[in-house]
Design an enzyme around this catalytic site. Structure first.
Site, PDB file in Angstrom:
ATOM      1  CB  CYS A   5       2.759   3.103   9.541  1.00  0.00           C
ATOM      2  SG  CYS A   5       2.231   1.742   8.312  1.00  0.00           S
ATOM      3  N   GLY A  33       0.951  -1.078  -0.026  1.00  0.00           N
ATOM      4  CA  GLY A  33       0.049   0.023   0.127  1.00  0.00           C
ATOM      5  C   GLY A  33       0.643   1.327   0.097  1.00  0.00           C
ATOM      6  CB  THR A  75      12.298  -9.220 -11.387  1.00  0.00           C
ATOM      7  OG1 THR A  75      13.564  -9.046 -12.250  1.00  0.00           O
ATOM      8  CG2 THR A  75      11.598 -10.794 -11.471  1.00  0.00           C
ATOM      9  CB  SER A  79      -1.940  -3.478   1.325  1.00  0.00           C
ATOM     10  OG  SER A  79      -0.590  -3.958   1.882  1.00  0.00           O
TER      11      SER A  79
END
Length: 390
Positions: free
Chosen positions: A328, A71, A239, A201
């Site tokens: 967070c 996210g 990648t 997310s």
């Protein structure tokens, strides 16, 4: 000792199906999806399978789906990429007072770069001021970023009405939605809501950590933030993490196919816990909208005269895991910007606990949590915030 995990808005425990899917793809589809040989094509086909599914769920085309590390990256790509792509058109950008740091801090950064940032206020339940939004949008407004479901209090914005408002005022203003907490839990269609950019997310719905999805409408130009091999139509070099992408897809399919049952279980647990806490523990209060009007998996309750961080660790001693705010930022001593935006003052900002639910929570788990909460809150209230007896 019983373990009760009530921090599912921070991250969910991956499904066994997810773990098996990731393991299988790591073992059997290990080719680089950019390689032209058989192993590369096999890996690329796995990504295509995921992309077809996500495009169908979101109501967009397959070439509008991109994969990121989560996210935070999706939000940064949407905001930075769009703001700089259109900075010569206009530098007014809007967001709300209750965004996740991966949105709010990006806007603060852009303000230092000369952008005009307007912050939309919210009411006491966390709903944005639509009149403010309408008046703030002008011909220089290139981007509006509004989260669908607030990660701390569970308030659900009416993004279809908001999208219509934005496009009516200025059809050239792009609309970004942080759907990290809403995807698989609250219905969302990028077409109906006139959303131009969207962030998801994987670890919020039983998928792996470190993988996310970014939707970008074909009509939006976004400057890439990573330079390299030019993967994903040169928008997101690097990648692709095929095992994680496939694990996110498997988890999303599970969550969507069982959506009605899952949402009912979240709401049942939320309602039960809220009724017992608010009804049996004195001087507790609900933050955000009512139980039935907010997101089914998030419950935020304030405990008067109890520091959230202290209560969190007291519960942890009994293997009950909750949060005191955004995951967070929950390891920092900081007041909640979301709760402050609601109008909460002083001690109330530091007394809120977020409980968030998953399919694994049982009534026995909740009863255990309620019992421990009663004891710990009573104990902690014997002391003031400064540690002195009353």
């Amino acid at each position: 000792m019983k373990e009760v995990y009530l921090d599912n808005a921070a991250t969910t425990k991956p499904l066994d199906l997810t773990i098996e899917a990731v393991s299988t793809v790591m073992r059997d589809y290990y080719g680089n999806p950019s390689s032209l040989h058989k192993k590369g094509i096999e890996a690329e086909n796995k990504i295509k399978e995921c992309t077809t599914y996500f495009a169908n769920v979101l109501g967009c085309t397959e070439d509008e789906i991109y994969y990121t590390s989560g996210g935070t990256e999706s939000n940064n790509l949407a905001i930075l990429g769009t703001a700089w792509a259109y900075h010569k058109v206009g530098k007014r950008i809007l967001t709300t007072a209750i965004e996740h740091p991966s949105v709010g801090d990006v806007f603060k950064h852009l303000e230092t770069q000369g952008f005009e940032v307007l912050v939309i206020p919210v009411d006491e339940k966390g709903y944005i001021g639509e009149k403010f939004l309408e008046e703030a949008i002008n011909e220089d407004t290139t981007l509006v970023s509004i989260m669908h479901v607030n990660n701390e209090i569970g308030t659900i914005q009416d993004i279809e009405r908001i999208g219509k408002l934005i496009k009516t005022k200025n059809p050239k203003t792009f609309f970004h939605v942080d759907a990290v907490q809403s995807f698989t839990k609250v219905p969302i269609s990028v077409r109906k809501a006139q959303i131009d950019l969207l962030s998801i997310s994987g670890h919020k719905f039983y998928g792996p950590r470190g993988v996310g999805l970014f939707y970008k409408s074909k009509k939006v130009r976004v400057l890439n933030q990573l330079h390299g091999g030019g993967q994903q139509k040169n928008l997101r070099s690097g990648t692709e993490n095929v095992p994680a992408i496939y694990g996110m897809y498997v988890a999303a399919r599970y969550a969507m196919e069982n959506q009605q049952t899952l949402l009912a279980s979240y709401l049942e647990a939320k309602t039960y816990l809220a009724e017992h806490i608010l009804g049996e523990i004195e001087e507790t209060y609900l933050n955000g909208d009512t139980i039935d009007k907010s997101a089914p998996h998030i419950l935020n309750i304030g405990f008067k005269d109890v520091r959230a961080e202290v209560l969190l660790h007291a519960l942890e001693q009994h293997q009950i895991y909750v949060s005191s705010g955004s995951a967070c930022a929950s390891n920092k001593v900081a007041k909640s910007g979301t709760l402050a935006a609601l109008g909460l003052k002083d001690q109330a900002l530091d007394s809120a606990i977020r409980f968030s639910f998953s399919k694994d929570i049982t009534k026995e788990d909740l009863d255990y949590c309620i019992d421990i909460l009663k004891k710990q809150v009573a104990l902690l209230r014997k002391f003031t915030l400064g540690g002195k007896k009353r």
